[in-house]
Design an enzyme around this catalytic site. Structure first.
Site: not given
Lengths: 97, 121, 137
Positions: C95-97
């Site tokens: 998941a993109c931070i």
């Protein structure tokens, strides 16, 4: 380049837009709500037909079935997820979201 | 460098009404640091992202027009705008914030076909 | 295990070589079919012997991996499904931070096989794989 379309053409102009950019020979794959484009005898049949002159057109069979579409515009090939993967083996992908 | 990939980002949504353009821009800025062959194509409502005079203060959403203007500093210089999309919206190149190449869909389509990766936003 | 057969043998049999695939998923679970199509595609690719490197979650896609999902029993459990894909096939579920922080997704709330990482990782995925296939709305 494989182009995928996931929007109903009745709701979105994605199909028309994608076709403007499509290069001859590029396969077009309808998935999700995009498959409504290839239901036989709808107002997009002519557009799909003219696309078929220069481009192979596919529709994802499980999405057709889910939507009760049993008859598709002549020349449109249906593929399952495995067929989708095979198209990706051959081509880079451009998803027209 | 054979590892350089041609990556095209495709902006097709209007800004502000959804987050796709904004987060797309964030992605482009990060990718710019990786020295790949990046380009950005503005198609359909995506051209509105580049329109001058956008002021988002009233809607309470951070604007990002300035970030588009800064793409140049990140060496993202290949900005392509679809001519037909611009014209059908009554816009001209002068209405845009940044220097772009206005191309026909045929020309952009050919460029798309040369890409290793196309990322839609 | 090293195969002793010369490689030309395989070429003449036109065996499709393994394609390395990255997946970008830009939409959350349930609202859209995107997550389902991405999963079915990943599953089919793995079954065909390809390498699915990672599923990178962006935009609302980051909510695919919240571990507290509790759908009705007769519905698919999307987070669990991604977790199993990671567990059984070594697919990175990333998941993109930046997108996660915006949406309240942190290490505390994600599935075991999920990982929060930066957009640089997506860039690496795009660079090192043969394909990047995007699913979304």
């Amino acid at each position: 380049m494989l182009h995928t379309i996931n929007k109903s053409p009745f709701e979105s102009n994605t199909l028309e837009t994608c076709i403007r950019f499509l290069q001859p020979g590029d396969p077009l794959l309808f998935i999700e709500d995009g498959v409504y484009a290839v239901q036989a005898g709808n107002k997009f049949s002519d557009l799909v037909n003219s696309t078929l002159q220069n481009n192979p057109v596919y529709a994802l069979q499980p999405d057709l079935e889910a939507r009760g579409i049993s008859s598709t515009t002549e020349g449109v090939k249906s593929v399952d997820y495995e067929g989708f993967v095979e198209l990706v083996e051959e081509h880079q992908v451009n998803s027209w979201l | 460098m054979e590892d350089v990939k041609k990556i095209m980002h495709v902006m097709r949504r209007a800004p502000h009404g959804s987050i796709y353009t904004y987060e797309g821009l964030e992605m482009i800025l990060i990718m710019a640091a990786y020295e790949q062959d990046l380009s950005v194509a503005f198609i359909g409502d995506g051209v509105y992202a580049l329109k001058k005079d956008q002021d988002t203060e009233g809607i309470g959403i951070k604007g990002f027009a300035k970030t588009f203007m800064a793409l140049d500093m990140y060496d993202v210089e290949k900005l392509y705008v679809d001519k037909e999309s611009l014209e059908e919206r009554g816009l001209a190149e002068d209405d845009l914030l940044v220097d772009v190449e206005v191309l026909t869909s045929e020309e952009i389509g050919k460029l798309m076909n040369e890409q290793d990766v196309v990322v839609p936003h | 295990m090293r195969l002793s057969t010369p490689s030309c043998f395989y070429i003449t049999r036109t065996i499709v070589s393994t394609v390395n695939i990255g997946i970008l998923l830009k939409e959350g679970p349930y609202n859209h079919q995107a997550s389902d199509t991405a999963f079915k595609f990943a599953e089919a690719a793995i079954k065909k012997g390809h390498k699915v490197d990672a599923v990178f979650l962006y935009n609302d896609g980051v909510t695919n991996v919240t571990k507290h999902m509790d759908p009705p029993q007769d519905d698919r459990d999307i987070a669990k499904r991604w977790n199993e894909l990671g567990e059984k096939h070594g697919v990175g579920v990333l998941a993109c931070i930046a997108a996660s922080k915006r949406r309240g997704i942190s290490d505390d709330v994600i599935i075991e096989k999920g990982e929060i990482t930066g957009l640089g990782t997506l860039t690496d995925i795009a660079i090192r794989n043969d394909r990047l296939v995007t699913f979304g709305d």
